[in-house]
Design a protein around this motif. Structure first.
Motif, PDB file in Angstrom:
ATOM      1  N   ALA A 175      -9.926   6.242  -6.762  1.00  0.00           N
ATOM      2  CA  ALA A 175     -10.077   4.927  -6.329  1.00  0.00           C
ATOM      3  C   ALA A 175     -11.571   4.814  -5.929  1.00  0.00           C
ATOM      4  CB  ALA A 175      -8.822   4.554  -5.135  1.00  0.00           C
ATOM      5  N   ASP A 176     -11.922   3.376  -5.595  1.00  0.00           N
ATOM      6  CA  ASP A 176     -13.377   3.151  -5.371  1.00  0.00           C
ATOM      7  C   ASP A 176     -13.283   2.794  -3.820  1.00  0.00           C
ATOM      8  OD1 ASP A 176     -15.935   2.139  -5.088  1.00  0.00           O
ATOM      9  OD2 ASP A 176     -15.932   0.869  -6.776  1.00  0.00           O
ATOM     10  N   PHE A 177     -13.890   3.733  -3.058  1.00  0.00           N
ATOM     11  CA  PHE A 177     -14.168   3.536  -1.511  1.00  0.00           C
ATOM     12  C   PHE A 177     -14.712   2.181  -1.244  1.00  0.00           C
ATOM     13  CE2 PHE A 177     -16.499   3.809   2.336  1.00  0.00           C
ATOM     14  CZ  PHE A 177     -15.643   3.861   3.463  1.00  0.00           C
ATOM     15  N   SER A 178     -15.787   1.976  -2.122  1.00  0.00           N
ATOM     16  CA  SER A 178     -16.690   0.564  -1.932  1.00  0.00           C
ATOM     17  C   SER A 178     -15.854  -0.724  -1.907  1.00  0.00           C
ATOM     18  CB  SER A 178     -17.885   0.659  -2.762  1.00  0.00           C
ATOM     19  OG  SER A 178     -17.125   0.168  -4.094  1.00  0.00           O
ATOM     20  N   LYS A 179     -14.716  -0.398  -2.287  1.00  0.00           N
ATOM     21  CA  LYS A 179     -13.688  -1.863  -2.380  1.00  0.00           C
ATOM     22  C   LYS A 179     -12.944  -1.971  -1.071  1.00  0.00           C
ATOM     23  CE  LYS A 179     -13.550  -1.998  -7.359  1.00  0.00           C
ATOM     24  NZ  LYS A 179     -12.973  -1.842  -8.611  1.00  0.00           N
ATOM     25  N   ILE A 180     -13.221  -1.148  -0.181  1.00  0.00           N
ATOM     26  CA  ILE A 180     -12.326  -1.418   1.390  1.00  0.00           C
ATOM     27  C   ILE A 180     -13.255  -1.934   2.121  1.00  0.00           C
ATOM     28  CG2 ILE A 180     -11.782   0.007   3.229  1.00  0.00           C
ATOM     29  CD1 ILE A 180     -10.680   2.034   1.787  1.00  0.00           C
ATOM     30  N   ASN A 181     -12.561  -2.981   2.739  1.00  0.00           N
ATOM     31  CA  ASN A 181     -13.455  -3.828   3.716  1.00  0.00           C
ATOM     32  C   ASN A 181     -12.972  -2.798   5.282  1.00  0.00           C
ATOM     33  OD1 ASN A 181     -14.588  -5.708   5.560  1.00  0.00           O
ATOM     34  ND2 ASN A 181     -12.703  -6.884   5.754  1.00  0.00           N
ATOM     35  N   MET A 182     -14.049  -2.234   5.790  1.00  0.00           N
ATOM     36  CA  MET A 182     -13.991  -1.461   6.923  1.00  0.00           C
ATOM     37  C   MET A 182     -14.101  -2.317   8.267  1.00  0.00           C
ATOM     38  SD  MET A 182     -13.210   1.810   5.989  1.00  0.00           S
ATOM     39  CE  MET A 182     -13.964   2.674   7.335  1.00  0.00           C
ATOM     40  N   LEU A 183     -13.203  -2.619   8.908  1.00  0.00           N
ATOM     41  CA  LEU A 183     -13.251  -3.235  10.315  1.00  0.00           C
ATOM     42  C   LEU A 183     -13.116  -2.461  11.521  1.00  0.00           C
ATOM     43  CD1 LEU A 183     -13.658  -6.321  11.288  1.00  0.00           C
ATOM     44  CD2 LEU A 183     -10.827  -6.511  11.179  1.00  0.00           C
ATOM     45  N   ASN A 184     -14.091  -2.590  12.512  1.00  0.00           N
ATOM     46  CA  ASN A 184     -13.803  -1.907  13.729  1.00  0.00           C
ATOM     47  C   ASN A 184     -13.038  -2.818  14.526  1.00  0.00           C
ATOM     48  OD1 ASN A 184     -14.016  -0.516  15.908  1.00  0.00           O
ATOM     49  ND2 ASN A 184     -16.352   0.096  15.894  1.00  0.00           N
ATOM     50  N   VAL A 185     -11.900  -2.331  14.834  1.00  0.00           N
ATOM     51  CA  VAL A 185     -10.762  -3.173  15.633  1.00  0.00           C
ATOM     52  C   VAL A 185     -11.047  -2.671  17.108  1.00  0.00           C
ATOM     53  CG1 VAL A 185      -9.534  -3.828  13.840  1.00  0.00           C
ATOM     54  CG2 VAL A 185      -9.007  -1.806  15.238  1.00  0.00           C
ATOM     55  N   GLY A 186     -11.706  -1.448  17.433  1.00  0.00           N
ATOM     56  CA  GLY A 186     -11.742  -0.994  18.970  1.00  0.00           C
ATOM     57  C   GLY A 186     -10.634  -0.858  19.549  1.00  0.00           C
ATOM     58  N   ALA A 187     -10.452  -1.493  20.499  1.00  0.00           N
ATOM     59  CA  ALA A 187      -9.111  -1.439  21.423  1.00  0.00           C
ATOM     60  C   ALA A 187      -7.831  -2.186  21.199  1.00  0.00           C
ATOM     61  CB  ALA A 187      -9.533  -1.595  22.899  1.00  0.00           C
ATOM     62  N   ILE A 191       0.794  -1.344  -0.065  1.00  0.00           N
ATOM     63  CA  ILE A 191      -0.024  -0.035  -0.042  1.00  0.00           C
ATOM     64  C   ILE A 191       0.998   1.282  -0.221  1.00  0.00           C
ATOM     65  CG2 ILE A 191      -1.582   1.100   1.375  1.00  0.00           C
ATOM     66  CD1 ILE A 191      -2.621  -1.412   2.299  1.00  0.00           C
ATOM     67  N   GLN A 192       1.192   1.908  -1.122  1.00  0.00           N
ATOM     68  CA  GLN A 192       1.621   2.835  -1.088  1.00  0.00           C
ATOM     69  C   GLN A 192       1.226   4.255  -1.504  1.00  0.00           C
ATOM     70  OE1 GLN A 192       4.797   1.480  -4.180  1.00  0.00           O
ATOM     71  NE2 GLN A 192       6.101   0.819  -2.640  1.00  0.00           N
ATOM     72  N   SER A 193      -0.303   4.015  -1.964  1.00  0.00           N
ATOM     73  CA  SER A 193      -0.801   5.485  -1.993  1.00  0.00           C
ATOM     74  C   SER A 193      -2.573   4.900  -1.937  1.00  0.00           C
ATOM     75  CB  SER A 193      -0.755   5.988  -3.545  1.00  0.00           C
ATOM     76  OG  SER A 193      -1.634   5.309  -4.484  1.00  0.00           O
ATOM     77  N   PRO A 194      -3.189   5.990  -1.700  1.00  0.00           N
ATOM     78  CA  PRO A 194      -4.799   5.614  -1.431  1.00  0.00           C
ATOM     79  C   PRO A 194      -5.194   4.889  -2.447  1.00  0.00           C
ATOM     80  CG  PRO A 194      -4.095   7.870  -1.008  1.00  0.00           C
ATOM     81  CD  PRO A 194      -3.017   7.524  -1.589  1.00  0.00           C
ATOM     82  N   LYS A 195      -4.843   4.951  -3.734  1.00  0.00           N
ATOM     83  CA  LYS A 195      -5.196   3.848  -4.733  1.00  0.00           C
ATOM     84  C   LYS A 195      -5.229   2.470  -4.519  1.00  0.00           C
ATOM     85  CE  LYS A 195      -6.637   2.645  -8.993  1.00  0.00           C
ATOM     86  NZ  LYS A 195      -8.269   2.917  -9.466  1.00  0.00           N
ATOM     87  N   ASP A 196      -4.074   2.322  -3.487  1.00  0.00           N
ATOM     88  CA  ASP A 196      -3.861   0.693  -3.104  1.00  0.00           C
ATOM     89  C   ASP A 196      -4.660   0.502  -2.005  1.00  0.00           C
ATOM     90  OD1 ASP A 196      -1.710   0.483  -5.024  1.00  0.00           O
ATOM     91  OD2 ASP A 196      -0.489   1.551  -3.665  1.00  0.00           O
ATOM     92  N   PHE A 197      -5.763   1.216  -1.615  1.00  0.00           N
ATOM     93  CA  PHE A 197      -6.689   0.956  -0.561  1.00  0.00           C
ATOM     94  C   PHE A 197      -7.744  -0.165  -0.938  1.00  0.00           C
ATOM     95  CE2 PHE A 197      -6.100   5.239   1.729  1.00  0.00           C
ATOM     96  CZ  PHE A 197      -4.973   4.854   2.433  1.00  0.00           C
ATOM     97  N   GLU A 198      -7.949   0.047  -2.419  1.00  0.00           N
ATOM     98  CA  GLU A 198      -8.709  -1.079  -2.650  1.00  0.00           C
ATOM     99  C   GLU A 198      -8.423  -2.391  -2.521  1.00  0.00           C
ATOM    100  OE1 GLU A 198     -10.396   1.563  -6.629  1.00  0.00           O
ATOM    101  OE2 GLU A 198      -9.011  -0.297  -7.038  1.00  0.00           O
ATOM    102  N   GLY A 199      -9.442  -3.250  -2.142  1.00  0.00           N
ATOM    103  CA  GLY A 199      -9.230  -4.639  -1.956  1.00  0.00           C
ATOM    104  C   GLY A 199      -8.577  -4.838  -0.578  1.00  0.00           C
ATOM    105  N   LYS A 200      -8.401  -3.833   0.239  1.00  0.00           N
ATOM    106  CA  LYS A 200      -7.790  -4.126   1.604  1.00  0.00           C
ATOM    107  C   LYS A 200      -8.671  -3.847   2.766  1.00  0.00           C
ATOM    108  CE  LYS A 200      -3.426  -4.554  -0.364  1.00  0.00           C
ATOM    109  NZ  LYS A 200      -3.597  -4.238  -1.593  1.00  0.00           N
TER     110      LYS A 200
END
Length: 328
Positions: A158-170, A126-135
């Motif tokens: 880049a397409d935000f919908s291709k990020i997996n958002m995970l709430n890791v909390g603490a 992951i070297q740029s926001p474009k690389d957030f896709e699929g991560k």
């Protein structure tokens, strides 16, 4: 660090006051008691406060300053409610507060430029926001995270919908990246330095390099409008001593680190010393003096928050901060 504050686990300790006095200063009974509410557990963002306490700078100003760890609620709410005289906050929190008519004002930038960004192990490529896709992004479930990621990805087509958002909390950053998370939002001055000490190679995308609105002030020192109206001289005394404390930390990072460790011995010694060395160049950076803030920084970030629906009503940035109480 704030978003030490919000970036990782909320480890909130009981209230604890730390006073200050030296033999050449007035007895503590003759000093005016003042409280500062931290944004998080003590760390190198706060070193100037501890230095000013330990070196007697507060006592020289006739102040007995208690440094208090947070209980519940953000510093802005607590300061506005009269639960403390001063607080450590960050521009996002204060902007939200003012959009809700909470009368708090920034009186100094602890660090001149935003040192936070998105970090990932180098093997995630992951070297740029474009690389957030699929991560997979590991965060704390804040709308600010979603807005930040969307804005940066749109800027990089880049397409935000291709990020997996995970709430890791603490969950600790280093624990999370070993399991389900590819990248997270960190402060380089603490977690980035810790990664270096652990010999963990990271790719780091600085927010301030990706969007002009994202070089905001974090952390900041705040007080209430009421305090400014009723006790301006108290603020000047507090800021004179606090500025002196941070100037000492800038010029003497090793000694400043030792003072912080003396006051908060449970902190990791190697991390504190390495972080302090890094922040010595970041506290004031290219500003004319430590703590100084600029109107365009407040204007651009407020507009960013409003545009991205993080606040319902935009604020008047001229009322959100003041350099009036910084010593010349």
């Amino acid at each position: 660090m704030k978003k030490f504050i919000t970036l990782f686990s909320v480890l909130l300790l009981a209230f604890g006051l730390i006073g200050c006095s030296q033999n050449n200063n007035p007895p503590s009974s003759d000093l005016q008691k003042v409280s500062v509410i931290l944004d998080w557990v003590p760390n190198t963002n706060h070193t100037g406060l501890y230095v000013a306490s330990e070196k007697g700078y507060y006592a020289e100003q006739g102040l007995d300053v208690g440094i208090i760890q947070p209980s519940e609620g953000g510093a802005s709410q607590l300061i506005a409610a009269g639960q403390g005289d001063f607080g450590i906050s960050y521009q996002e929190e204060l902007t939200v507060a003012r959009s809700r008519d909470i009368p708090v004002v920034a009186i100094a930038a602890v660090i001149q430029h935003n040192t936070s960004g998105f970090a990932s192990p180098v093997d995630r490529h992951i070297q740029s926001p474009k690389d957030f896709e699929g991560k997979t992004y590991g965060g704390w479930g804040s709308p600010a995270e979603t807005a930040m990621l969307k804005a940066l990805m749109e800027k990089n087509e880049a397409d935000f919908s291709k990020i997996n958002m995970l709430n890791v909390g603490a969950t600790d950053f280093f624990t999370s990246i070993k399991t389900d998370v590819d990248f997270a939002w960190i402060y380089w001055g603490w977690t980035g330095i810790e990664a270096q000490l652990k010999n963990i190679d990271l790719n780091f995308i600085k927010l301030r390099d990706e969007h002009e609105a994202l070089d905001f002030y974090t952390p900041i020192i705040i007080t209430s409008e009421k305090q400014i109206k009723e006790n301006p001289e108290l603020i000047r005394k507090f800021m004179a001593a606090t500025s002196k404390g941070y100037q000492f930390a800038i010029k003497n990072p090793e000694q400043a680190a030792n003072i912080l460790l003396q006051r908060v011995p449970e902190l990791d010694k190697d991390l504190v010393r390495a972080s302090q060395k890094y922040l010595a160049d970041e506290y004031q950076s290219d500003a004319a003096r430590w703590g100084e803030m600029q109107l365009p920084v407040w204007q651009k970030y407020a507009d960013f928050m409003y545009t991205n629906q993080l606040i319902d009503t935009n604020i008047d940035p001229k009322k959100a901060f003041t350099n009036e109480f910084l010593p010349e």
